[in-house]
Design an enzyme around this catalytic site. Structure first.
Site, PDB file in Angstrom:
ATOM      1  N   ARG A 191     -68.377  85.475 -56.785  1.00 14.70           N
ATOM      2  CA  ARG A 191     -68.819  86.499 -55.838  1.00 14.70           C
ATOM      3  C   ARG A 191     -70.119  86.019 -55.218  1.00 14.70           C
ATOM      4  O   ARG A 191     -70.947  85.384 -55.888  1.00 14.70           O
ATOM      5  CB  ARG A 191     -69.077  87.823 -56.552  1.00 14.70           C
ATOM      6  CG  ARG A 191     -67.833  88.600 -56.930  1.00 14.70           C
ATOM      7  CD  ARG A 191     -67.178  89.253 -55.706  1.00 14.70           C
ATOM      8  NE  ARG A 191     -66.060  90.103 -56.079  1.00 14.70           N
ATOM      9  CZ  ARG A 191     -64.769  89.776 -55.952  1.00 14.70           C
ATOM     10  NH1 ARG A 191     -64.428  88.607 -55.450  1.00 14.70           N
ATOM     11  NH2 ARG A 191     -63.823  90.632 -56.297  1.00 14.70           N
ATOM     12  N   GLU A 236     -70.284  90.005 -47.205  1.00 10.66           N
ATOM     13  CA  GLU A 236     -69.067  89.707 -46.428  1.00 10.66           C
ATOM     14  C   GLU A 236     -68.712  90.876 -45.515  1.00 10.66           C
ATOM     15  O   GLU A 236     -68.871  92.018 -45.930  1.00 10.66           O
ATOM     16  CB  GLU A 236     -67.911  89.431 -47.405  1.00 10.66           C
ATOM     17  CG  GLU A 236     -68.163  88.203 -48.233  1.00 10.66           C
ATOM     18  CD  GLU A 236     -67.063  87.957 -49.270  1.00 10.66           C
ATOM     19  OE1 GLU A 236     -66.056  88.687 -49.269  1.00 10.66           O
ATOM     20  OE2 GLU A 236     -67.236  87.041 -50.070  1.00 10.66           O
ATOM     21  N   HIS A 274     -63.675  83.726 -47.583  1.00 12.14           N
ATOM     22  CA  HIS A 274     -63.093  84.399 -48.761  1.00 12.14           C
ATOM     23  C   HIS A 274     -61.557  84.349 -48.721  1.00 12.14           C
ATOM     24  O   HIS A 274     -60.891  85.380 -48.608  1.00 12.14           O
ATOM     25  CB  HIS A 274     -63.589  85.850 -48.872  1.00 12.14           C
ATOM     26  CG  HIS A 274     -63.371  86.431 -50.237  1.00 12.14           C
ATOM     27  ND1 HIS A 274     -64.163  87.435 -50.765  1.00 12.14           N
ATOM     28  CD2 HIS A 274     -62.451  86.164 -51.201  1.00 12.14           C
ATOM     29  CE1 HIS A 274     -63.736  87.756 -51.974  1.00 12.14           C
ATOM     30  NE2 HIS A 274     -62.684  86.990 -52.256  1.00 12.14           N
TER      31      HIS A 274
END
Ligand code: 8YV
Length: 313
Positions: A232, A261, A279
């Site tokens: 993460r 994000e 991602h």
């Protein structure tokens, strides 16, 4: 009886279609006034569907007092308030295992891309510089690299198995030593960073890990160091990372995940020795289909009084 669920964010299309065909779905992201939507449906809603990035905060769950189950389209549950769920008897399903191979594959892809400067070389070839400037600059060998994995869980282990194929020296840092592997164990992240060149982040983060990979870790990695992140974004201090790369304190990075994000810290965008992905580690048709099926199965099982297939609460 058709159950009502709140869907926090859009999902993989085919999965969302099946969800909408079988449930009364209230789409949170489409509501101009989300609190108004939640209070208008709160009496009926027993489930929340969300993904790993959005999760479900205590603030959201509190507005849906009849929620009994949260089904996450993803393995990561760091954005779900698990303490709140456990305290209130709310079940939480997720999608482990089905995405392990893809995430590990991308971690290796990022290693190779960062060491061999694949995006730079692609650009070099496409822009005609090969013809005008001659052969591309030399890069750094990855096979045999000295690699440390932060988080040797399911995904970390799949990464380690792949690294064996590259004859890498493998270390790992976990809360506890694993008895089923022979890789070098470090209980301390900084000590591992001092011992390795390539630091791969595959940890399932807890709130205390925010920005734990920062200045001190970069200094420990040193000028041959590279950081690869498929965990993460919150675990990295991104501004410090950009600074460390720009100054040559470390050699580069390969990142699939970011702290905010879909925004990416601007400092990371113009560095030639950084490889960025939006991602996408689990983003193959095969894996997203499997994740969707598992998320749907968890939800259906709950409403049919069966045990969830995969759950964390
Ligand atoms: C997904 C993820 O990208 O599984 C996770 O925790 O972060 C990813 O696999 C995400 O949940 C889907 O949008």
């Amino acid at each position: 009886m058709t159950q009502s669920v709140v869907l926090v964010n859009p999902l993989y299309g085919p999965t969302q279609s099946v969800l909408e065909a079988n449930y009364q779905v209230h789409k949170l992201w489409e509501a101009a006034d989300q609190s108004a939507l939640l209070s208008s449906v709160a009496a009926d809603v027993r489930g929340i569907v969300t993904d790993g990035g959005s999760g479900a905060s205590a603030e959201l769950i509190r507005q849906l007092p009849n929620v009994e189950v949260i089904s996450v389209f993803g393995v990561g549950v760091d954005a779900v308030d698990l303490d709140y769920c456990k305290a209130n008897g709310i079940r939480v399903g997720n999608t482990p295992d089905v995405l392990t191979d893809d995430v590990a594959d991308l971690a290796l892809g990022l290693c190779l891309a960062a060491y061999r400067q694949i995006p730079f070389a692609h650009q070099y070839a496409c822009s005609g510089q090969w013809e005008t400037h001659g052969p591309a600059p030399l890069t750094t060998k990855f096979s045999g690299a000295n690699v440390g994995i932060f988080g040797l869980g399911r995904i970390g282990l799949a990464i380690a198995k792949r690294l064996e194929g590259f004859q890498c020296q493998i270390s790992y840092c976990n809360r506890n030593e694993r008895r089923d592997v022979e890789y070098s164990y470090f209980s301390d992240l900084k000590a591992m960073a001092e011992a390795v060149d390539c630091l791969i982040l595959a940890v399932a983060p807890t709130p205390d890990m925010a920005a734990c990979v920062g200045e001190e870790i970069f200094a420990a990695l040193g000028p041959n160091g590279r950081v690869i992140n498929v965990s993460r974004g919150l675990v990295i201090d991104e501004v410090a990372l950009a600074k460390a790369i720009r100054s040559g304190q470390i050699a580069g990075a390969g990142l699939d995940v970011f702290a905010k994000e879909p925004a990416i810290t601007a400092d990371l965008l113009d560095l030639p020795n950084v490889v960025l992905q939006p991602h996408v580690a689990s983003g193959t048709v095969q894996t997203r289909t499997a994740m969707g099926n598992l998320m749907l199965e968890n939800l259906a099982n709950y409403f049919n009084d069966k045990e969830l297939v995969a759950f964390v609460a």
